[in-house]
Structures are given as C-alpha cells and as structure tokens.
Scaffold this motif. Structure first.
Motif, PDB file in Angstrom:
ATOM      1  N   ARG A  82      30.055  26.872  55.238  1.00 49.11           N
ATOM      2  CA  ARG A  82      29.698  26.757  55.687  1.00 49.11           C
ATOM      3  C   ARG A  82      30.190  25.388  56.556  1.00 49.11           C
ATOM      4  O   ARG A  82      30.168  25.050  57.628  1.00 49.11           O
ATOM      5  N   ASN A  83      30.839  24.566  55.001  1.00 51.45           N
ATOM      6  CA  ASN A  83      31.929  23.457  54.895  1.00 51.45           C
ATOM      7  C   ASN A  83      33.344  23.791  55.310  1.00 51.45           C
ATOM      8  O   ASN A  83      34.096  22.487  54.889  1.00 51.45           O
ATOM      9  N   SER A  84      33.816  25.254  56.056  1.00 55.69           N
ATOM     10  CA  SER A  84      35.181  24.975  55.303  1.00 55.69           C
ATOM     11  C   SER A  84      36.222  24.406  56.315  1.00 55.69           C
ATOM     12  O   SER A  84      37.390  24.367  55.368  1.00 55.69           O
ATOM     13  N   ALA A  85      35.906  23.866  56.998  1.00 56.08           N
ATOM     14  CA  ALA A  85      36.623  22.756  58.109  1.00 56.08           C
ATOM     15  C   ALA A  85      36.862  21.709  57.212  1.00 56.08           C
ATOM     16  O   ALA A  85      37.731  21.225  56.943  1.00 56.08           O
ATOM     17  N   ALA A  86      35.604  21.021  56.817  1.00 59.36           N
ATOM     18  CA  ALA A  86      35.284  19.378  56.110  1.00 59.36           C
ATOM     19  C   ALA A  86      36.459  19.988  54.749  1.00 59.36           C
ATOM     20  O   ALA A  86      36.135  18.866  54.603  1.00 59.36           O
ATOM     21  N   MET A  87      36.026  20.669  54.026  1.00 61.36           N
ATOM     22  CA  MET A  87      36.233  20.749  52.914  1.00 61.36           C
ATOM     23  C   MET A  87      38.211  21.816  53.370  1.00 61.36           C
ATOM     24  O   MET A  87      38.432  20.983  52.041  1.00 61.36           O
ATOM     25  N   GLY A  88      38.566  21.961  54.062  1.00 61.84           N
ATOM     26  CA  GLY A  88      39.782  22.357  54.129  1.00 61.84           C
ATOM     27  C   GLY A  88      40.111  23.488  53.353  1.00 61.84           C
ATOM     28  O   GLY A  88      41.248  23.899  53.071  1.00 61.84           O
ATOM     29  N   LEU A  89      39.322  24.072  53.832  1.00 67.21           N
ATOM     30  CA  LEU A  89      39.345  26.018  53.147  1.00 67.21           C
ATOM     31  C   LEU A  89      39.688  27.260  54.251  1.00 67.21           C
ATOM     32  O   LEU A  89      39.376  27.706  53.310  1.00 67.21           O
ATOM     33  N   GLU A 136      41.869  28.989  52.383  1.00 57.97           N
ATOM     34  CA  GLU A 136      42.246  29.393  51.317  1.00 57.97           C
ATOM     35  C   GLU A 136      41.186  30.961  51.370  1.00 57.97           C
ATOM     36  O   GLU A 136      40.855  31.945  49.823  1.00 57.97           O
ATOM     37  N   LEU A 137      39.017  30.454  52.091  1.00 59.59           N
ATOM     38  CA  LEU A 137      38.811  31.309  52.324  1.00 59.59           C
ATOM     39  C   LEU A 137      39.237  32.641  52.631  1.00 59.59           C
ATOM     40  O   LEU A 137      38.922  33.909  52.585  1.00 59.59           O
ATOM     41  N   GLU A 138      40.137  32.594  53.568  1.00 59.86           N
ATOM     42  CA  GLU A 138      40.609  33.733  53.866  1.00 59.86           C
ATOM     43  C   GLU A 138      41.071  34.753  53.475  1.00 59.86           C
ATOM     44  O   GLU A 138      41.367  35.567  52.914  1.00 59.86           O
ATOM     45  N   ARG A 139      42.121  34.229  52.913  1.00 60.09           N
ATOM     46  CA  ARG A 139      43.158  35.008  50.888  1.00 60.09           C
ATOM     47  C   ARG A 139      42.023  35.067  50.422  1.00 60.09           C
ATOM     48  O   ARG A 139      42.320  36.282  50.084  1.00 60.09           O
ATOM     49  N   ASP A 140      40.937  34.667  49.215  1.00 67.04           N
ATOM     50  CA  ASP A 140      39.786  35.277  48.852  1.00 67.04           C
ATOM     51  C   ASP A 140      39.071  36.048  49.273  1.00 67.04           C
ATOM     52  O   ASP A 140      39.136  36.994  48.376  1.00 67.04           O
ATOM     53  N   THR A 141      38.712  35.930  50.467  1.00 67.09           N
ATOM     54  CA  THR A 141      37.685  37.176  50.617  1.00 67.09           C
ATOM     55  C   THR A 141      38.833  37.806  51.310  1.00 67.09           C
ATOM     56  O   THR A 141      37.878  39.155  50.375  1.00 67.09           O
ATOM     57  N   GLY A 142      40.045  38.252  51.191  1.00 63.97           N
ATOM     58  CA  GLY A 142      40.923  39.329  51.857  1.00 63.97           C
ATOM     59  C   GLY A 142      40.428  39.698  50.304  1.00 63.97           C
ATOM     60  O   GLY A 142      40.618  41.381  49.513  1.00 63.97           O
ATOM     61  N   VAL A 143      41.207  39.024  48.857  1.00 66.35           N
ATOM     62  CA  VAL A 143      41.290  39.767  47.478  1.00 66.35           C
ATOM     63  C   VAL A 143      39.346  40.616  47.437  1.00 66.35           C
ATOM     64  O   VAL A 143      40.095  41.963  46.890  1.00 66.35           O
ATOM     65  N   ARG A 144      38.121  39.644  47.513  1.00 65.47           N
ATOM     66  CA  ARG A 144      37.649  40.256  47.614  1.00 65.47           C
ATOM     67  C   ARG A 144      36.639  41.720  48.130  1.00 65.47           C
ATOM     68  O   ARG A 144      36.681  42.661  48.215  1.00 65.47           O
ATOM     69  N   HIS A 145      37.805  41.339  49.680  1.00 64.85           N
ATOM     70  CA  HIS A 145      37.483  42.538  50.575  1.00 64.85           C
ATOM     71  C   HIS A 145      37.449  43.785  49.791  1.00 64.85           C
ATOM     72  O   HIS A 145      37.850  44.937  49.538  1.00 64.85           O
ATOM     73  N   ALA A 146      39.134  43.753  49.498  1.00 64.82           N
ATOM     74  CA  ALA A 146      39.909  44.614  49.147  1.00 64.82           C
ATOM     75  C   ALA A 146      39.473  45.594  47.514  1.00 64.82           C
ATOM     76  O   ALA A 146      39.776  46.943  47.422  1.00 64.82           O
ATOM     77  N   ARG A 147      38.329  45.096  46.476  1.00 69.28           N
ATOM     78  CA  ARG A 147      38.178  45.134  45.285  1.00 69.28           C
ATOM     79  C   ARG A 147      36.927  45.925  45.782  1.00 69.28           C
ATOM     80  O   ARG A 147      36.979  47.342  44.917  1.00 69.28           O
ATOM     81  N   LEU A 148      36.117  45.819  46.810  1.00 68.32           N
ATOM     82  CA  LEU A 148      34.677  46.074  47.332  1.00 68.32           C
ATOM     83  C   LEU A 148      35.220  47.794  47.899  1.00 68.32           C
ATOM     84  O   LEU A 148      34.271  48.277  48.034  1.00 68.32           O
ATOM     85  N   SER A 149      35.804  47.711  48.509  1.00 69.07           N
ATOM     86  CA  SER A 149      36.450  48.658  49.420  1.00 69.07           C
ATOM     87  C   SER A 149      37.663  49.303  48.628  1.00 69.07           C
ATOM     88  O   SER A 149      36.502  51.011  49.032  1.00 69.07           O
ATOM     89  N   ALA A 150      38.455  49.164  47.658  1.00 71.67           N
ATOM     90  CA  ALA A 150      38.662  50.270  46.737  1.00 71.67           C
ATOM     91  C   ALA A 150      37.328  51.486  45.830  1.00 71.67           C
ATOM     92  O   ALA A 150      37.627  52.445  45.608  1.00 71.67           O
ATOM     93  N   ALA A 151      36.341  50.152  46.094  1.00 71.42           N
ATOM     94  CA  ALA A 151      35.088  50.756  44.357  1.00 71.42           C
ATOM     95  C   ALA A 151      34.810  51.948  45.795  1.00 71.42           C
ATOM     96  O   ALA A 151      34.399  52.763  45.484  1.00 71.42           O
ATOM     97  N   VAL A 152      34.437  51.417  46.951  1.00 74.92           N
ATOM     98  CA  VAL A 152      33.447  52.916  47.961  1.00 74.92           C
ATOM     99  C   VAL A 152      34.062  53.995  48.056  1.00 74.92           C
ATOM    100  O   VAL A 152      34.064  54.683  48.301  1.00 74.92           O
ATOM    101  N   ALA A 153      35.561  53.306  48.475  1.00 71.74           N
ATOM    102  CA  ALA A 153      36.245  54.056  49.181  1.00 71.74           C
ATOM    103  C   ALA A 153      36.348  55.403  47.500  1.00 71.74           C
ATOM    104  O   ALA A 153      36.739  56.613  47.896  1.00 71.74           O
TER     105      ALA A 153
END
Length: 195
Positions: free
Chosen positions: A109-116, A119-136
């Motif tokens: 919710r506050n990614s701009a104010a926190m300067g994140l 970081e959030l884009e990269r870290d979301t990608g890691v979680r996306h890859a993990r979850l995507s691979a498990a469903v696949a």
C-alpha cells in the motif's frame, strides 16, 4: 526461567516488534536507508534476535506470505495424479484465506513512500516463480502437457499474488483477499485445466 528479551519484551512478541519497527523505519526514512541495526535498535532487541526470525530486512515483509506459499507448495506436490483445477484452486485459496493486514500489505500500500517499488517487483517475481512452478508440476502430474501446465502455473500464481496486491492497495480493511482471489480465478477459468 527468564522469558523476556533484552529490552523487557516477551520473546513471543519479538517477531511482531521487529516487523513493526521495520515498517515504521521504512516509512520514515525509506527501505534502502534502513539497516538491520536500525531495526533492532528501534525494536529494542539484539541483532541475533533479528536473524532468529528473518534472513534479511526484505524477509520482514514476506515471511508471513512465504510460510503460506510453502504450505501450498507442499500440498500441491502431494496431489500427484489427483490434481485438478478445483483441488489446485482450493489449495491456492488457503494462501489468502484469513489473511490479516501485515508488513507486506503495508508495504504494498505504501511502496512509493517506503521506496520499495523495485524491491517488491523483484521479490514478487521470486514468489511468483515458486508458486507457478508448483502449480505447473501439479498439472504435469495430472498428465497435462508441459506448455499448458506452464501457462496454468503462471496464470494461477499471478491470480494469487495480484489478489494480495490489489487487496492491500485498496486498503486491507476494505474487504477480503479471498473475494479478490475468487474474482481473479474467475479470469483463469477461461483457461480450462484440461482440454
């Protein structure tokens, strides 16, 4: 037996205290400018206490979701040939079910104010890859061809992570991530589990 930390806080609250301190500091001075030492000083705990709970300052944001994703991955892997769309969606729903506002929701919710943002884009990608691979993997275990399995994995992982982001950005108190995920999975239903 002494059950208090260095600053007199009960050990049971150290994780929450550290997360709260980290989020306060991320809002005050930005993510990049905040060190682990800053967080432990604000929380009144030792550096080793921080690393008892988190592997990095980024882990402060993701630890709750990571635990839910890990349980989902284990459940998806256990499906084997019994995997179907309904069972996979039920497991994924567990990731967001009864999800309470937490450091990740605050950060989204506050990614701009926190300067994140980065970081959030990269870290979301890691979680996306993990979850995507498990469903696949679950889809391939049910004898779905590799390309369709990969597409199903990516679509379902996107639905889960996008739901958490949208819920947080709209204001975590405004509804439930369950409802947002149901809507997102409705979009995935157009991609049938089997031909």
């Amino acid at each position: 037996m002494n059950t208090t930390g260095r600053a007199g806080r009960p050990k049971a609250s150290s994780r929450e205290t550290l997360a709260e301190a980290a989020c306060e500091l991320f809002l005050e001075q930005g993510y990049d400018a905040t060190s682990v030492a800053d967080i432990t000083q604000r929380a009144g705990v030792s550096r080793s206490s921080f690393f008892n709970y988190f592997s990095s300052k980024g882990d402060v944001l993701w630890s709750g979701v990571d635990a839910r994703i890990a349980r989902a991955v284990d459940a998806l892997d256990a499906l084997g040939p019994r995997a179907d769309g309904a069972s996979v969606r039920a497991i994924l729903a567990g990731i967001v079910h009864d999800f309470e506002p937490d450091p990740l929701a605050l950060a989204l919710r506050n990614s701009a104010a926190m300067g994140l943002q980065d970081e959030l884009e990269r870290d979301t990608g890691v979680r996306h890859a993990r979850l995507s691979a498990a469903v696949a993997r679950a889809a391939r275990g049910a004898e779905i061809d590799v390309v369709r399995a990969d597409i199903l994995g990516a679509a379902h992982a996107t639905a889960v992570l996008s739901s958490l982001r949208v819920w947080a950005e709209e204001g975590a108190g405004q509804g439930s991530p369950d409802a947002v995920l149901r809507e997102a999975l409705g979009l995935v239903y157009d991609l049938p589990w089997s031909i």
